[in-house]
Design an enzyme around this catalytic site. Structure first.
Site, PDB file in Angstrom:
ATOM      1  N   GLU A 195      -1.450  -9.311   3.322  1.00 41.15           N
ATOM      2  CA  GLU A 195      -1.369  -9.882   4.676  1.00 41.15           C
ATOM      3  C   GLU A 195      -2.744 -10.164   5.275  1.00 41.15           C
ATOM      4  O   GLU A 195      -2.868 -10.943   6.216  1.00 41.15           O
ATOM      5  CB  GLU A 195      -0.554  -8.941   5.590  1.00 41.15           C
ATOM      6  CG  GLU A 195      -1.242  -7.642   6.036  1.00 41.15           C
ATOM      7  CD  GLU A 195      -1.163  -6.498   5.021  1.00 41.15           C
ATOM      8  OE1 GLU A 195      -0.877  -6.763   3.829  1.00 41.15           O
ATOM      9  OE2 GLU A 195      -1.418  -5.336   5.415  1.00 41.15           O
TER      10      GLU A 195
ATOM     11  N   CYS B 181       0.834  -1.201   0.000  1.00 40.45           N
ATOM     12  CA  CYS B 181       0.000   0.000   0.000  1.00 40.45           C
ATOM     13  C   CYS B 181       0.874   1.259   0.000  1.00 40.45           C
ATOM     14  O   CYS B 181       1.485   1.545  -1.016  1.00 40.45           O
ATOM     15  CB  CYS B 181      -1.004  -0.053   1.151  1.00 40.45           C
ATOM     16  SG  CYS B 181      -2.501   0.862   0.755  1.00 40.45           S
TER      17      CYS B 181
ATOM     18  N   HIS C  95      -3.561  -5.253   0.321  1.00 44.53           N
ATOM     19  CA  HIS C  95      -2.981  -5.802   1.553  1.00 44.53           C
ATOM     20  C   HIS C  95      -3.000  -7.328   1.529  1.00 44.53           C
ATOM     21  O   HIS C  95      -3.949  -7.935   2.031  1.00 44.53           O
ATOM     22  CB  HIS C  95      -3.778  -5.307   2.768  1.00 44.53           C
ATOM     23  CG  HIS C  95      -3.627  -3.849   3.025  1.00 44.53           C
ATOM     24  ND1 HIS C  95      -2.697  -3.338   3.895  1.00 44.53           N
ATOM     25  CD2 HIS C  95      -4.281  -2.784   2.492  1.00 44.53           C
ATOM     26  CE1 HIS C  95      -2.789  -2.021   3.906  1.00 44.53           C
ATOM     27  NE2 HIS C  95      -3.740  -1.658   3.059  1.00 44.53           N
TER      28      HIS C  95
HETATM   29  N1  GLN Z   1      -2.203   6.501   2.808  1.00 45.16           N
HETATM   30  C1  GLN Z   1      -2.265   5.765   1.588  1.00 45.16           C
HETATM   31  C2  GLN Z   1      -3.610   5.933   0.899  1.00 45.16           C
HETATM   32  O1  GLN Z   1      -4.568   6.288   1.517  1.00 45.16           O
HETATM   33  C3  GLN Z   1      -1.935   4.305   1.799  1.00 45.16           C
HETATM   34  C4  GLN Z   1      -2.877   3.596   2.690  1.00 45.16           C
HETATM   35  C5  GLN Z   1      -2.339   2.310   3.237  1.00 45.16           C
HETATM   36  O2  GLN Z   1      -1.127   2.106   3.282  1.00 45.16           O
HETATM   37  N2  GLN Z   1      -3.219   1.444   3.704  1.00 45.16           N
HETATM   38  O3  GLN Z   1      -3.720   5.674  -0.282  1.00 45.16           O
END
Ligand code: GLN
Length: 535
Positions: free
Chosen positions: A510, A382, A508
């Site tokens: 994970e 992310c 994600h």
């Molecule tokens: N802050 C980033 C976004 O909102 C990444 C979010 C995250 O790592 N879950 O796109």
């Protein structure tokens, strides 16, 4: 009709109600029963999505895009079953529902009160599962500690529900702490007696005591607890500190928790729990033949729970490789050009963690440049993927001011930009791109090799995305978009061509790793780290 098991906690928080609930569910599931678990959280936030990870640990996202408590992660990892929005509710959500009903006129003429309106809403939520699935057993974990003002409505709802469905259909397991006083060399039962008294005051007699302890519980102590807390002796269960949370189902089996529960609920089930594959996993986990050290670059490292699912996924994927994964937390705020070589020495791979906001972002870029140039295996998740894009655009494409709009809203090169559908959103709760989305993977890419297929679905939680305006330029120089959303064209995976393992994912992974299905991307990442170590 589904039977109910409630799990309450006494004496202190952090005793591991989620692990006990998941372990019991695992045992019941391995007897062939259909079990689900839900968590009731006593705080006023409508969901944990607006909480800082320091407050409550990681926010776990389900397939259907609910932002939930991290205990749901344990439920999925243990049971290998998806949970959903229905598996987690907070006091905030309960009150919101009731207040919305009140505004709509559902209670016209009546005074709306904690009893019966809030408690009815709680009971309704608990019983919802009876219609969602064909469950034999619904386990409900009540968050917080008995005696907290906040958990009172939940205990009252439990008391009422139990009265309605009968004790043979609804039992209460109370998880408590038996502290060991070093000076006296004694285990102490008094705090447990007091917390059971608190429960009794709420009209609830627990059926089973599960006692967290550093030392084995001698029989006389079990007898004493049984007598003072008014439970049968067999129902005093020892939950001794375990080497790993994955030992707990086996420990609970030894203590016959499953049998006792079935007897109390009057459920006939003569199957012995089959934990063969679970034990095979434990065998590999405990007898690794190799070891790798992976740096976890993040900014919430003070609290391990902030990256709970990442740590657990390393455990699952490490076991597959018969490899102990030593995760080394590295604070991104402390990284700079001068110290980076030193900070990342002796690592066989680096994971750059998810996150929000500008704090620690610069350090992530420094770390990514280092692993890119030194061909150290890299996985970015992310914000970790977004950072990899920014780093590449700055240092390889020479777009020196390239940035994520989240970090610099004025950047002339917004290589990570707010998603169009996010532009007019001002409300913070539950408004990100959340939950499972499809991703189509490019054949013969690194991602393809890891997944072994070209169509996958993964869970998301973000507002920003890769800006496709820069795609051509980026791909021409070697950073390829190897996974895209088939409907929107959003870039979901990036990878470097001339690097042994450099991959960033917008989703994600994970969140979908379980003991039975360790995540393929983590398995490949660990393989790459092993290769790097042997180079
Ligand atoms: N802050 C980033 C976004 O909102 C990444 C979010 C995250 O790592 N879950 O796109």
């Amino acid at each position: 009709m589904a039977k109910h098991i409630f799990v309450t906690g006494g004496v202190t928080s952090s005793l591991g109600k989620g692990i006990i609930a998941a372990s019991l569910a695992k045992l019941l599931q391995s007897r062939g029963l259909n079990v689900t678990i839900q968590k009731l959280d006593p705080y006023i936030n409508v969901d944990p999505g607006t909480l800082n990870p320091y407050e409550h640990g990681e926010c776990y996202v389900t397939e259907d895009g609910a932002e939930t408590d991290l205990d749901l992660g344990h439920y999925e990892r243990f049971l290998n079953r998806y949970t959903s929005q229905a598996n987690n509710v907070t006091t905030g959500r309960i009150y919101l529902n009731v207040i919305e009903k009140e505004r709509a006129g559902a209670f016209l003429g009546k005074t709306v009160q904690v009893i019966p309106h809030i408690t009815d809403e709680i009971k309704q939520h608990i019983k919802n599962h009876e219609t969602i699935g064909d469950y034999d057993i619904i386990i409900t974990e009540i968050g917080g500690t008995v005696g907290d003002i906040e958990s009172l409505p939940y205990l009252e709802a439990l008391r009422q529900l139990r009265r309605e469905v009968g004790k043979e259909n609804c039992i209460v397991i109370h998880l408590t702490l038996i502290p060991y006083l070093k000076a006296a060399k004694e285990l102490k039962t008094k705090p447990t007696q007091h917390s059971v008294k608190e429960l009794l005051q709420a009209g609830i007699q627990p059926d089973i005591l599960v006692c967290r302890t550093e030392h084995q519980l001698p029989n006389d102590l079990r007898e004493k607890l049984a007598l003072f807390c008014n439970v049968d002796e067999k129902s005093v269960i020892e939950a001794i500190d375990a080497e790993t949370i994955y030992d707990v189902p086996v420990l609970m089996l030894k203590e016959k928790l499953d049998k006792i529960v079935l007897k109390k609920l009057n459920i006939k089930n003569s199957n012995e729990p089959n934990l063969d594959s679970w034990k095979a996993f434990l065998g590999k986990l405990k007898n690794p033949t190799k070891e790798v050290r992976i740096g976890l670059v993040g900014k919430y490292n003070e609290l391990q729970d902030a990256y709970k699912s990442i740590y657990e996924t390393f455990i699952h994927a490490g076991a597959v490789n018969e490899c102990k994964v030593q995760v080394v937390p590295i604070h991104s705020e402390l990284l700079d050009e001068e110290n980076i070589g030193h900070k990342l020495t002796d690592l066989d791979g680096v994971l750059v963690a998810p996150g929000f906001g500008a704090r620690g972002f610069a350090g992530k870029l420094v770390a990514i440049r280092y692993v890119r140039e030194n061909k150290i295996p890299f996985l970015g998740i992310c914000l970790g993927m977004q950072s990899a894009v920014v780093e590449y655009c700055r240092n390889v494409l020479h777009l020196h001011q390239a940035n994520s709009v989240e970090v610099d809203s004025e950047t002339p090169n917004p290589v990570i930009d707010l998603m169009p559908e996010q532009k007019n959103i001002t409300l913070k709760g539950g408004t990100m791109r959340l939950g499972s989305y499809k991703c189509k993977i490019v054949k013969n890419s690194l991602a393809h090799k890891a997944y072994g297929q070209t169509e996958i679905a993964e869970r998301h939680r973000h507002r920003y995305e890769f800006n496709n305006t820069y795609l051509q330029q980026m791909e021409a120089s070697g950073l390829m978009a190897s996974g895209k959303n088939p409907d929107s064209g959003l870039v979901e995976i990036i990878e470097l061509k001339d690097h042994p393992f450099f991959i960033g994912v917008q989703f994600h992974p994970e969140l979908k790793s379980t003991v039975e299905n360790p995540h393929p991307l983590f398995i490949s990442f660990i393989k790459a780290a092993l290769q790097y170590k042997q180079r």
